[in-house]
Scaffold this motif. Sequence first.
Motif, PDB file in Angstrom:
ATOM      1  N   ALA B  13       7.660   0.994  -3.115  1.00  6.23           N
ATOM      2  CA  ALA B  13       7.346   0.688  -1.713  1.00  6.23           C
ATOM      3  C   ALA B  13       7.736  -0.741  -1.349  1.00  6.23           C
ATOM      4  CB  ALA B  13       5.858   0.908  -1.455  1.00  6.23           C
ATOM      5  N   VAL B  18       8.309  -0.012   2.792  1.00  3.50           N
ATOM      6  CA  VAL B  18       7.137   0.660   3.361  1.00  3.50           C
ATOM      7  C   VAL B  18       5.819   0.024   2.917  1.00  3.50           C
ATOM      8  CG1 VAL B  18       8.284   2.898   3.668  1.00  3.50           C
ATOM      9  CG2 VAL B  18       7.043   2.418   1.527  1.00  3.50           C
ATOM     10  N   ARG B  21       3.535  -1.129   5.693  1.00  2.00           N
ATOM     11  CA  ARG B  21       3.087  -0.234   6.773  1.00  2.00           C
ATOM     12  C   ARG B  21       1.560  -0.207   6.777  1.00  2.00           C
ATOM     13  NH1 ARG B  21       6.722   5.070   7.807  1.00  2.00           N
ATOM     14  NH2 ARG B  21       5.983   4.577   9.901  1.00  2.00           N
ATOM     15  N   THR B  23      -1.883   1.474   6.880  1.00  2.00           N
ATOM     16  CA  THR B  23      -2.320   2.804   6.468  1.00  2.00           C
ATOM     17  C   THR B  23      -3.846   2.932   6.487  1.00  2.00           C
ATOM     18  OG1 THR B  23      -2.358   2.107   4.162  1.00  2.00           O
ATOM     19  CG2 THR B  23      -0.342   3.137   4.933  1.00  2.00           C
ATOM     20  N   PHE B  25      -6.521   5.306   4.216  1.00  3.07           N
ATOM     21  CA  PHE B  25      -6.815   6.303   3.174  1.00  3.07           C
ATOM     22  C   PHE B  25      -8.263   6.737   3.356  1.00  3.07           C
ATOM     23  CE2 PHE B  25      -3.058   4.477   1.346  1.00  3.07           C
ATOM     24  CZ  PHE B  25      -2.543   5.407   0.457  1.00  3.07           C
ATOM     25  N   PHE B 107      -0.028  -0.351   3.013  1.00  2.00           N
ATOM     26  CA  PHE B 107       0.101   0.686   1.987  1.00  2.00           C
ATOM     27  C   PHE B 107      -0.066   0.071   0.596  1.00  2.00           C
ATOM     28  CE2 PHE B 107       2.881   3.150  -0.953  1.00  2.00           C
ATOM     29  CZ  PHE B 107       2.182   4.348  -0.923  1.00  2.00           C
ATOM     30  N   VAL B 111      -3.023   1.515  -1.782  1.00  2.00           N
ATOM     31  CA  VAL B 111      -2.644   2.505  -2.786  1.00  2.00           C
ATOM     32  C   VAL B 111      -3.139   2.118  -4.179  1.00  2.00           C
ATOM     33  CG1 VAL B 111      -0.330   1.647  -3.465  1.00  2.00           C
ATOM     34  CG2 VAL B 111      -0.766   4.113  -3.362  1.00  2.00           C
ATOM     35  N   VAL B 320      -0.454   6.513   9.104  1.00  2.00           N
ATOM     36  CA  VAL B 320       0.565   5.501   8.799  1.00  2.00           C
ATOM     37  C   VAL B 320       1.050   4.895  10.114  1.00  2.00           C
ATOM     38  CG1 VAL B 320       2.824   5.061   7.776  1.00  2.00           C
ATOM     39  CG2 VAL B 320       1.338   6.804   6.777  1.00  2.00           C
TER      40      VAL B 320
END
Lengths: 423, 423
Positions: B13, B18, B21, B23, B25, B107, B111, B320
């Motif tokens: 990523a 990305v 970006r 996000t 979750f 992200f 993540v 996203v």
Amino acid sequence: MTDKYELTMLAAALRDGVAERRTTFEVFARRLPPGRRYGVVAGTGRLLETLPQFRFDARACELLAEFLDPDTLAYLADFRFSGDIDGYAEGELYFPGSPVLSVHGSFAECVVLETLVLSIFNHDTAIASAAARMVSAARQRPLIEMGSRRTHERAAVAAARAAYLAGFSASSNLEAQRRYGVPAAGTAAHAFTMVHTRQDGPDEPAAFRAQVDAFGPGTTLLVDTYDVATGVANAVAAAGPTLGAVRIDSGELGVLARQARDLLDQLGATQTRIVVSGDLDEFAIAALRAEPVDRYGVGTSLVTGSGAPTANMVYKLVEVDGIPVRKRSNHKESRGGRKEALRRSRSTGTITEEVVYPAGQPPADTGPSRMLTTPLVRDGQLVAGCDLVAARERVASGLESLPWEGLKLAPGDPAIPTLLTEP
Amino acid sequence: MTDKYELTMLAAALRDGVAERRTTFEVFARRLPPGRRYGVVAGTGRLLETLPQFRFDARACELLAEFLDPDTLAYLADFRFSGDIDGYAEGELYFPGSPVLSVHGSFAECVVLETLVLSIFNHDTAIASAAARMVSAARQRPLIEMGSRRTHERAAVAAARAAYLAGFSASSNLEAQRRYGVPAAGTAAHAFTMVHTRQDGPDEPAAFRAQVDAFGPGTTLLVDTYDVATGVANAVAAAGPTLGAVRIDSGELGVLARQARDLLDQLGATQTRIVVSGDLDEFAIAALRAEPVDRYGVGTSLVTGSGAPTANMVYKLVEVDGIPVRKRSNHKESRGGRKEALRRSRSTGTITEEVVYPAGQPPADTGPSRMLTTPLVRDGQLVAGCDLVAARERVASGLESLPWEGLKLAPGDPAIPTLLTEP
């Protein structure tokens, strides 16, 4: 890592003089989890690694002063286990009544180890025992442990170790790699594909290109975020026919694996492997034997012991100053006295019987047999290693030594009987 | 505490852009464990406590250099979560689809939290959810958690915390007391009685005298090592009629409790309490309601989630850069987009429905209801406390708010339906 009652027992024992009596505590399981035919001893290595650190520092003693007297606190401040430990080597099979660990020393030093010993053995053995069934169900296909997220964050590391011990090839858990050398595996989750979503919709090709760009065509692409057939086509388009593997994590895995295999072959990616994951247990793994699956990823069922999340081992006082002792209540009987064990086999290597006998009094005529009780600690010093690779080989040869019914997944009796001989 | 694939996703990523970006979750359970009617959110406090320490030190980065590029390693060396987290307060009930936690940020930073978040929530929630059923089965009788030895040594500490959160009174685990203020309990095991064995046989009276001598007559004596009736008589002889309690750990607990009660009363120990333990779960606890039991000790079934050792919560990317996203595979559908939730109730306080709606778009006419989504972290800083006592009160009032069928132990549907409203 100590239950309060261990320290209250210690305090009362120091006060009335029984603290210095010579004792033997034995770790064993009265029975295997329902339907299981064998268990795999695991935790020995972690116990030996932890034992030298099992101390009570000044801060601990300060907090314990709330309920303990000065003599007990002084004992704890100097605590260091100085006794002996015998046991089955890690990775050995075990059966009901197998004396997998025997701790010898003063009552005081043995009684405070109960929770530590049992926590390690009950957890690790439960995982390794479930993992071994999965390994045998998978035949030679590799298994990847990916259950960290389904269990406590520290238990996850021990679970990855236990799975590797039992024959898994790798784990998603990085700490297990750092700490125990378990090979780590993993490439991407659905989130990576989805984070490439644009205003006009999903963009799986962009996600795959990004992953191949970062890790080369040998990577594993997760193809089931949207549609498996499209996913496989996108994957080969991004990586070319030398794509390492595709992973399918949901749906009817057998059907999808066959479709993916056909499509990969049509696209010229004949060497690309197929990894399946998603709610697999030993039964699902066995059910996929005829399908073109190259690897299995196993999570939840592994870290929860596939229905048996604890091995239910107990830590029982069996001998005091040479006198065998035992509890007399119903349903919890166990033989008193310090014990050792050996395992009989046919000349072919197939095992036939576990013999548990009073220490130092092996049966006269054993035929082909192998001693199971080995020295682990002498005078508080480790005398055995914690070699995880050796333990892993022990599990593999243990599984080979089972009579064929012992490897059946269906519920049944223990694969071999346990014979307790009288003194 | 990170699965390898989180870091490979991060690397890919960062490389393709990305990573930055925005996000969201979401943590939720698609369903409750089979037959369960409600769940109890637990782990929020442990997550908030752990989050500031979630860093990658130099040694970690050195090891990760094996498979990560310099840019990714530089990112990890500086890592600190700087996003927002919303969620249900710890101790709230939850139902299928309840968005118990929402993590907002880049992200990259979201993540890498997956394994940590899920390990904590899946473990602690499984334990608290089982514990709450035991608490409701026990009515007002106190429950003591004593399962440390049946689970991983670190998981044991979190399990003791989760049990206390759900309404247990105490735990055997000393580290849970030190770390979370969970009251510790425990006096003696069978080993303490047996270590008093003499050449001519058992000496239970000596063991009881030693314990009373150390801890006074208010202690709890374990009376089932040999024979319960004799044990009770020996216990009263040693401590007198002000004996605190007797514990029975095996056998037919209901029958033995009645016998012990009669005998204690005959001996004038009318205030002495009876504690039972030994393979208790919520069903066995309920079955003992009519018996003269004062306290329950619960071990194995508590720490293994009483048949549901993991809560099966997932951590899914749902948005996203403002675009709702979702996976499309069979059986794993979830609604995309950032969500919030409220719970409707009757004017009596009995809850009727969980409403999950697109963030910022609550239903127009809710009637009596309560907002469930609360801010926990803003710009990486904690904005909510981790007050375990408050969470414990939340569980108690949650159980009171359930419709009566919701408290049934028998398998059934969730106590209230979950309504997902459209944007």
